[in-house]
Design a protein around this motif. Structure first.
Motif, PDB file in Angstrom:
ATOM      1  N   ALA A  12       0.830  -1.207   0.000  1.00  0.00           N
ATOM      2  CA  ALA A  12       0.000   0.000   0.000  1.00  0.00           C
ATOM      3  C   ALA A  12       0.864   1.256   0.000  1.00  0.00           C
ATOM      4  O   ALA A  12       0.656   2.174  -0.803  1.00  0.00           O
ATOM      5  CB  ALA A  12      -0.917  -0.010   1.215  1.00  0.00           C
ATOM      6  N   VAL A  13       1.874   1.298   0.892  1.00  0.00           N
ATOM      7  CA  VAL A  13       2.672   2.522   1.018  1.00  0.00           C
ATOM      8  C   VAL A  13       3.592   2.689  -0.179  1.00  0.00           C
ATOM      9  O   VAL A  13       3.707   3.788  -0.742  1.00  0.00           O
ATOM     10  CB  VAL A  13       3.451   2.497   2.342  1.00  0.00           C
ATOM     11  N   ALA A  40       1.629   3.801  -3.201  1.00  0.00           N
ATOM     12  CA  ALA A  40       1.247   5.212  -3.152  1.00  0.00           C
ATOM     13  C   ALA A  40       2.453   6.103  -3.412  1.00  0.00           C
ATOM     14  O   ALA A  40       2.361   7.114  -4.116  1.00  0.00           O
ATOM     15  CB  ALA A  40       0.633   5.534  -1.793  1.00  0.00           C
ATOM     16  N   LEU A  41       3.611   5.701  -2.846  1.00  0.00           N
ATOM     17  CA  LEU A  41       4.818   6.515  -3.060  1.00  0.00           C
ATOM     18  C   LEU A  41       5.221   6.503  -4.536  1.00  0.00           C
ATOM     19  O   LEU A  41       5.584   7.540  -5.105  1.00  0.00           O
ATOM     20  CB  LEU A  41       5.952   5.975  -2.185  1.00  0.00           C
ATOM     21  N   MET A  62       3.202   6.036  -7.026  1.00  0.00           N
ATOM     22  CA  MET A  62       2.216   6.843  -7.735  1.00  0.00           C
ATOM     23  C   MET A  62       2.557   8.310  -7.643  1.00  0.00           C
ATOM     24  O   MET A  62       2.434   9.044  -8.614  1.00  0.00           O
ATOM     25  CB  MET A  62       0.842   6.571  -7.114  1.00  0.00           C
ATOM     26  N   ALA A  63       3.033   8.734  -6.474  1.00  0.00           N
ATOM     27  CA  ALA A  63       3.288  10.162  -6.292  1.00  0.00           C
ATOM     28  C   ALA A  63       4.544  10.615  -6.995  1.00  0.00           C
ATOM     29  O   ALA A  63       4.659  11.786  -7.351  1.00  0.00           O
ATOM     30  CB  ALA A  63       3.382  10.477  -4.800  1.00  0.00           C
ATOM     31  N   MET A  93       2.622   8.869 -16.246  1.00  0.00           N
ATOM     32  CA  MET A  93       1.279   8.881 -15.689  1.00  0.00           C
ATOM     33  C   MET A  93       0.624   7.520 -15.767  1.00  0.00           C
ATOM     34  O   MET A  93      -0.131   7.132 -14.881  1.00  0.00           O
ATOM     35  CB  MET A  93       0.441   9.897 -16.446  1.00  0.00           C
ATOM     36  N   SER A 126       1.809   5.634 -12.984  1.00  0.00           N
ATOM     37  CA  SER A 126       1.123   6.088 -11.769  1.00  0.00           C
ATOM     38  C   SER A 126      -0.171   5.321 -11.558  1.00  0.00           C
ATOM     39  O   SER A 126      -0.480   4.916 -10.435  1.00  0.00           O
ATOM     40  CB  SER A 126       0.809   7.575 -11.869  1.00  0.00           C
ATOM     41  N   GLY A 127      -0.911   5.105 -12.641  1.00  0.00           N
ATOM     42  CA  GLY A 127      -2.155   4.358 -12.518  1.00  0.00           C
ATOM     43  C   GLY A 127      -1.919   2.935 -12.046  1.00  0.00           C
ATOM     44  O   GLY A 127      -2.639   2.423 -11.190  1.00  0.00           O
ATOM     45  N   LEU A 162      -1.050   2.956  -8.478  1.00  0.00           N
ATOM     46  CA  LEU A 162      -2.255   3.215  -7.679  1.00  0.00           C
ATOM     47  C   LEU A 162      -3.057   1.930  -7.509  1.00  0.00           C
ATOM     48  O   LEU A 162      -3.620   1.679  -6.437  1.00  0.00           O
ATOM     49  CB  LEU A 162      -3.092   4.288  -8.359  1.00  0.00           C
ATOM     50  N   SER A 182      -1.490   0.047  -4.769  1.00  0.00           N
ATOM     51  CA  SER A 182      -1.832   0.622  -3.466  1.00  0.00           C
ATOM     52  C   SER A 182      -3.242   0.204  -3.047  1.00  0.00           C
ATOM     53  O   SER A 182      -3.475  -0.163  -1.881  1.00  0.00           O
ATOM     54  CB  SER A 182      -1.721   2.139  -3.547  1.00  0.00           C
ATOM     55  N   PHE A 183      -4.183   0.230  -3.991  1.00  0.00           N
ATOM     56  CA  PHE A 183      -5.551  -0.200  -3.676  1.00  0.00           C
ATOM     57  C   PHE A 183      -5.575  -1.656  -3.230  1.00  0.00           C
ATOM     58  O   PHE A 183      -6.282  -2.024  -2.289  1.00  0.00           O
ATOM     59  CB  PHE A 183      -6.450  -0.035  -4.897  1.00  0.00           C
ATOM     60  N   TYR A 203     -12.812   0.444  -6.678  1.00  0.00           N
ATOM     61  CA  TYR A 203     -11.663   1.281  -7.026  1.00  0.00           C
ATOM     62  C   TYR A 203     -10.955   0.777  -8.266  1.00  0.00           C
ATOM     63  O   TYR A 203     -10.670   1.536  -9.185  1.00  0.00           O
ATOM     64  CB  TYR A 203     -10.690   1.352  -5.851  1.00  0.00           C
ATOM     65  N   MET A 230     -12.948   3.016 -10.782  1.00  0.00           N
ATOM     66  CA  MET A 230     -12.251   4.304 -10.858  1.00  0.00           C
ATOM     67  C   MET A 230     -10.957   4.204 -11.642  1.00  0.00           C
ATOM     68  O   MET A 230     -10.594   5.127 -12.365  1.00  0.00           O
ATOM     69  CB  MET A 230     -11.944   4.793  -9.448  1.00  0.00           C
ATOM     70  N   ILE A 233      -9.594   6.434 -14.687  1.00  0.00           N
ATOM     71  CA  ILE A 233      -8.331   7.178 -14.616  1.00  0.00           C
ATOM     72  C   ILE A 233      -7.456   6.838 -15.815  1.00  0.00           C
ATOM     73  O   ILE A 233      -6.905   7.723 -16.479  1.00  0.00           O
ATOM     74  CB  ILE A 233      -7.612   6.850 -13.296  1.00  0.00           C
ATOM     75  N   LEU A 283      -0.138   6.975   4.201  1.00  0.00           N
ATOM     76  CA  LEU A 283      -0.908   7.104   2.960  1.00  0.00           C
ATOM     77  C   LEU A 283      -1.482   8.513   2.833  1.00  0.00           C
ATOM     78  O   LEU A 283      -1.468   9.107   1.748  1.00  0.00           O
ATOM     79  CB  LEU A 283      -2.045   6.085   2.933  1.00  0.00           C
ATOM     80  N   ILE A 320       1.259  10.937   1.758  1.00  0.00           N
ATOM     81  CA  ILE A 320       1.614  10.790   0.344  1.00  0.00           C
ATOM     82  C   ILE A 320       0.511  11.370  -0.542  1.00  0.00           C
ATOM     83  O   ILE A 320       0.782  12.025  -1.556  1.00  0.00           O
ATOM     84  CB  ILE A 320       1.874   9.312   0.026  1.00  0.00           C
ATOM     85  N   THR A 358       0.793  14.398  -3.265  1.00  0.00           N
ATOM     86  CA  THR A 358       0.378  14.281  -4.665  1.00  0.00           C
ATOM     87  C   THR A 358      -0.588  15.393  -5.048  1.00  0.00           C
ATOM     88  O   THR A 358      -0.464  15.982  -6.128  1.00  0.00           O
ATOM     89  CB  THR A 358      -0.291  12.926  -4.892  1.00  0.00           C
ATOM     90  N   MET A 414      -5.963  11.210  -8.458  1.00  0.00           N
ATOM     91  CA  MET A 414      -5.353  10.008  -7.873  1.00  0.00           C
ATOM     92  C   MET A 414      -4.949  10.267  -6.424  1.00  0.00           C
ATOM     93  O   MET A 414      -5.141   9.412  -5.555  1.00  0.00           O
ATOM     94  CB  MET A 414      -4.125   9.596  -8.681  1.00  0.00           C
TER      95      MET A 414
END
Lengths: 306, 103
Positions: free
Chosen positions: A19-20, A23-24, A26-27, A32, A35-36, A39, A42-43, A66, A70, A74, B15, B18, B22, B34
């Motif tokens: 998860a972490v 997310a990191l 993705m950020a 891009m 990133s998806g 993500l 992370s979900f 998600y 979603m 995205i 989370l 982060i 973002t 996102m």
């Protein structure tokens, strides 16, 4: 410590890491599309944590809503983006922070700029040193690496900015305030973590929830929380209608009657010069006069050029 | 119950941080969405963790999470609709290129 406890700890560590780290990634990645995908990881990690917390219905809901809903939206919108693969930024690794370089490794590179290469190599050496320092940070190092990297990336960016145009800023996926944003995020994370660690005396209970929680949730949803449930359904209906109304195609060239009445931004149609009377320079163009002659000459579809 | 509540809360806090990074740092509207999703995920994780460790016999937290996910889906759909509209008008969805309301 039984085998069940060990399995629980291993599962928690794995899910929390997914998860972490997702997310990191993705950020910080420059692509891009990547990133998806991060993500989605992370979900999945958060869904695993839900299942570990004995809320299996919520875990399934997480995956279906998600990832199935979603994330598809995205990834569809990513295709509209400017440079979704991050090729332009991948050609300039000097502008990236170490974490960003780690998560955007192996991206296909676009055309680099010749003028940037000298700066880029100079920045690379420093960045490698900073990276080595960051690896020694140990626990909680990810946050510091991110924050240090942002600082470093910021200085690199300012170095590059001196020699080139403002176009370089438009290529980047991140705003110029990303250093401040990284500081802010680290401050929020440290603050929340300190709040959690300094006051660990929540009134927890040791009993386990009923394993048939889906039934109880369904009964609550149809009983006590029925108004909220129906309200959510109504909200979804409103959202669907609103989104479709907003994003629908504005013009239908084959059928002008279907043209949307919202979001019209084009200028009013030009009044064509009169084919019968040649316009004289001193005569002010009179709309009434022109339209009178043009009602026959031009069908209504011509007034709205596609 | 080997894993304490604090561990889940720490994951949720990370989370959340982060996600905030973002939202603030990215310039494309898709990336901002996102980040919002990650923040909503952190919220749901905290909610379910508190349900599991504090009131495991009251399932209102799961109802609340269902409502959060619903609102997140509607927000995503409407946000993407707005982005389609903006993209058709100006061929860009970078959030810092829309400065018409700047004073």
């Amino acid at each position: 410590m039984t085998a069940f406890d060990i399995a629980q700890i291993v599962a928690f560590t794995l899910c929390a890491f997914i998860a972490v780290a997702g997310a990191l990634g993705m950020a910080t990645t420059m692509s891009m599309f990547r990133s998806g995908i991060f993500l989605m990881a992370s979900f999945l990690g958060v869904a695993g944590l839900f299942i570990l917390l004995a809320a299996d219905l919520m875990g399934l809901l997480q995956i279906m809503m998600y990832i199935g809903g979603m994330l598809v939206m995205i990834l569809f919108m990513v295709l509209f983006m400017h440079d979704p693969g991050g090729a332009m930024m991948a050609a300039m690794p000097g502008m990236m922070a170490p974490v960003e370089r780690f998560f955007s490794g192996g991206l296909q590179q676009g055309e680099g700029r010749n003028g940037d290469h000298a700066d880029m190599h100079a920045g690379n050496g420093e960045a490698k040193e900073a990276d080595r320092e960051n690896r020694q940070n140990g626990a909680n190092g990810e946050h510091h690496a991110q924050h240090d990297g942002m600082q470093h990336g910021g200085s690199d960016m300012s170095m590059n900015m001196e020699g080139t145009h403002m176009d370089d800023m438009d290529m980047s996926m991140v705003t110029p305030v990303r250093r401040i944003a990284a500081w802010l995020a680290v401050a929020i994370g440290v603050g929340l973590g300190a709040l959690v660690l300094l006051r660990p005396s929540w009134p927890t209970v040791t009993r386990h929830p009923d394993p048939r929680s889906a039934e109880a949730v369904g009964m609550l949803l149809m009983g006590k929380y029925m108004i909220a449930f129906e309200g959510a359904g109504f909200l979804i209906l409103l959202g669907i209608v609103g989104a479709v109304l907003m994003a629908r195609v504005e013009r239908h060239p084959d059928n002008g009657g279907r043209d949307a009445r919202v979001g019209r931004t084009d200028a009013p149609p030009q009044i064509a010069p009169d084919p019968v009377i040649p316009p004289s320079p001193d005569e002010r163009p009179n709309e009434e006069h022109a339209s009178e002659h043009h009602a026959v000459a031009h069908p209504p579809s011509h007034r709205r050029p596609a | 119950m080997t894993i304490p509540l604090g561990a889940y809360l720490l994951v949720g806090a990370t989370l959340f941080a982060i996600g905030v990074y973002t939202i603030v740092a990215q310039r494309s509207a898709v990336m901002v969405l996102m980040g919002i999703e990650v923040v909503l995920n952190a919220t749901g994780l905290n909610l379910i963790a508190f349900w599991r460790f504090v009131r495991p016999d009251d399932y209102s937290a799961q109802i609340f999470l269902i409502l959060i996910v619903t609102i997140g889906a509607v927000e995503m759909a409407v946000g993407l609709g707005i982005m389609m509209l903006l993209y058709r008008q100006r061929r860009t969805v970078q959030v810092d290129s829309y400065t018409a309301l700047r004073g």
